[in-house]
Enzyme design. Structure first.
Site, short mmCIF file in Angstrom:
data_model
loop_
_atom_site.label_atom_id
_atom_site.label_comp_id
_atom_site.label_asym_id
_atom_site.label_seq_id
_atom_site.Cartn_x
_atom_site.Cartn_y
_atom_site.Cartn_z
N LYS A 25 0.93 -1.04 0.01
CA LYS A 25 -0.08 0.05 0.02
C LYS A 25 1.09 1.33 -0.01
CE LYS A 25 -3.86 1.85 2.46
NZ LYS A 25 -4.85 1.80 3.65
N SER A 67 -9.74 1.91 2.94
CA SER A 67 -8.87 2.69 1.89
C SER A 67 -7.79 1.98 1.19
CB SER A 67 -7.97 3.83 2.77
OG SER A 67 -7.28 3.15 3.79
N SER A 104 -9.82 -0.26 6.96
CA SER A 104 -9.14 -0.24 5.62
C SER A 104 -8.76 -1.43 5.10
CB SER A 104 -8.29 0.88 5.51
OG SER A 104 -9.16 1.95 5.32
#
Ligand code: GLN
Length: 490
Positions: free
Chosen positions: A78, A153, A177
């Site tokens: 990420k 997210s 997330s």
């Protein structure tokens, strides 16, 4: 050979038996990214030269028999994990050109195992969002239906693993997330106990809630990654010493199922829950019952206060953490500032997106004198009560089951103009962050052709327990092996 369908253990075996080299495996996944990611937008950065350089080193280690179980296996990170020498943007214009001078602890631990970084995945700007639509680099598509969001997210990591562009990925979970995108994309995602995984080098959103963890196809793969990234870290002042306790071994015996009790919170499975979601979850509970697990209704009475408390606390911490982006230290700087104030205000006005600005404003308001006691302090008290609700429940049961989300993946654009609806999609995930507990989301079926996820929540540092329970289910079922049709070929 259908390499894209293989688990981490199977990939490790292929590499160990020298059936395939790390360079070949890296090339295989890079080719998948090149051909499929145009439609998904799950990566912000793919640095092939960097990946091949790492793969080359891995192959040397393998040739010298100095490899670990994970050497040579690709992974995606990420884009809020700092990666030395590779762009780390947090999906923000503010960090559009930021190249960190050091690796996050999570990244360096995985690099030390010889894993190969395929690239950096798209996300909501500064991890604020539930749909990946707040990214400066554009929204990400859900591989199960390209008109739908992948969740957020960590939407890029989830989309990439669901389409099998990477065998596994890292994510971060402040209010859901990892688990929510796992649920929307049919993956297994682990949010570890707060303090288990170092936050050093993970760009901060809300420091008392943020926790890194894996997004993978199975509980087994989550366990493999978790065992490497967990551990006390001197560089992270919130790292917890008790972490020694939580190494995961997937060795739960069928004989023991009968002695395990699982709580079903009546507040979570009320009539407000979408009937399609509750039907799918009921079926999976049926599988657990058949295996011998015991179920019991429990109560988490203050559940209704979770979302307001979470959004006050997360925004308050965000407003403080994001004050560092001022055009002076690093990141974006506005052109030709007239004076210092103009530099600060224009840099922040031009560098941050709408959602981030909204959170900063809510947070600054909640922390301002006169409102601090009314909002922030009160939210902290609610947080304590929510944790006490869970700890009370754990006196009675070993684990708690919960839906991961109130719906399956929604349409792109559907909730962007309704903040409250967007925030309510975190209703089942945020309590776990407020309480600091570990939870895993596993795929348990489909509703209207979209994956449904269910959470298994454990007591502090019981990652071993929740992953064993998830693994027991995945040995009986096949949901975690399903690949979206468009991506289910070489
Ligand atoms: N959707 C939640 C938020 O916007 C959670 C995000 C996260 O876990 N990073 O704050």
């Amino acid at each position: 050979m259908d390499i894209y369908k293989k688990s981490i253990s199977e990939l490790s075996e292929l590499i160990n038996k020298k059936t395939i080299s790390s360079i070949e495996m890296t090339n295989y996944f890079i080719r998948r990214i090149r051909s499929f990611d145009k439609n998904l937008n799950s990566f912000i950065t793919v640095d092939e030269d960097f990946s091949y350089a790492q793969a080359k080193i891995a192959d040397k280690q393998i040739a010298a028999n100095k490899n670990t179980f994970l050497t040579g296996i690709p992974i995606a990170h990420k884009d809020l994990f700092s990666t030395k020498g590779i762009l780390t943007t947090c999906a923000s214009k503010m960090l559009e050109n930021y190249i960190p001078p050091y690796d996050a602890t999570v990244v360096s631990k995985l690099n030390n195992q010889g894993m190969v970084t395929l690239g950096k995945t798209n996300m909501d700007e500064f991890a604020m969002g539930s749909s990946n639509e707040s990214s400066y680099f554009g929204s990400v598509k859900n591989p199960w239906d390209l008109t739908k969001v992948p969740g957020g997210s960590s939407g890029g990591s989830a989309s990439a693993v669901a389409a099998r562009l990477s065998p596994i990925a890292t994510g971060s979970d402040t209010g859901g997330s990892i688990r929510q995108p796992a649920s929307f994309c049919g993956l297994t995602g682990l949010k570890p106990t707060y303090g288990s995984v170092s936050r050093y080098g993970m760009i901060a959103y809300a420091s008392s809630l943020d926790q890194g963890g894996p997004l993978a196809t199975s509980a087994e793969d989550c366990a493999i990654l978790f065992n490497i990234i967990r551990g006390f870290d001197n560089n992270d002042p919130t790292s917890n010493f008790k972490i020694k306790q939580n190494e995961v071994k997937l060795n739960l015996n069928k004989k023991n199922f009968k002695s395990i009790s699982i709580g079903i919170p009546k507040e979570y499975f009320s009539k407000d829950l979408d009937k399609n979601i509750s039907d799918v979850i009921d079926q999976s509970i049926g599988v657990f019952k058949k295996l011998g697990f015991n179920f019991k209704e429990i109560s988490l009475p203050q559940h209704g206060y979770t979302i307001p408390a979470y959004y006050i606390i997360a925004s308050a911490e965000a407003s403080s953490n994001l004050s560092r982006y001022d055009g002076v230290k690093f990141g974006y700087r506005c052109k030709n500032p007239k004076n210092l104030e103009d530099l600060y205000s224009r840099t922040r006005k031009e560098g941050f997106g709408k959602e981030v600005k909204k959170r900063i404003m809510i947070g600054a308001y909640a922390l301002s004198s006169g409102y601090y006691d009314e909002y922030y302090m009160r939210a902290l008290r609610i947080r304590r009560i929510i944790r006490d609700n869970f700890l009370n429940a754990f006196k009675d049961v070993d684990y708690i089951f919960a839906p991961t989300c109130p719906s399956t993946a929604f349409n792109i654009g559907e909730k962007t103009s309704n903040a409250l609806e967007m925030y309510l999609s975190d209703i089942y995930t945020t309590p776990v962050n407020l309480a600091g507990l570990p939870a895993v989301s596993i795929p348990v079926g489909f509703s209207n052709k979209m994956p449904v996820g269910m959470q298994i929540i454990g007591n502090d540092f019981n990652e071993n327990g929740i992953l064993n329970v998830a693994h027991a289910f995945q040995k009986e079922t096949d949901w975690h092996n399903k690949v979206p049709r468009e991506f289910d070929h070489e």
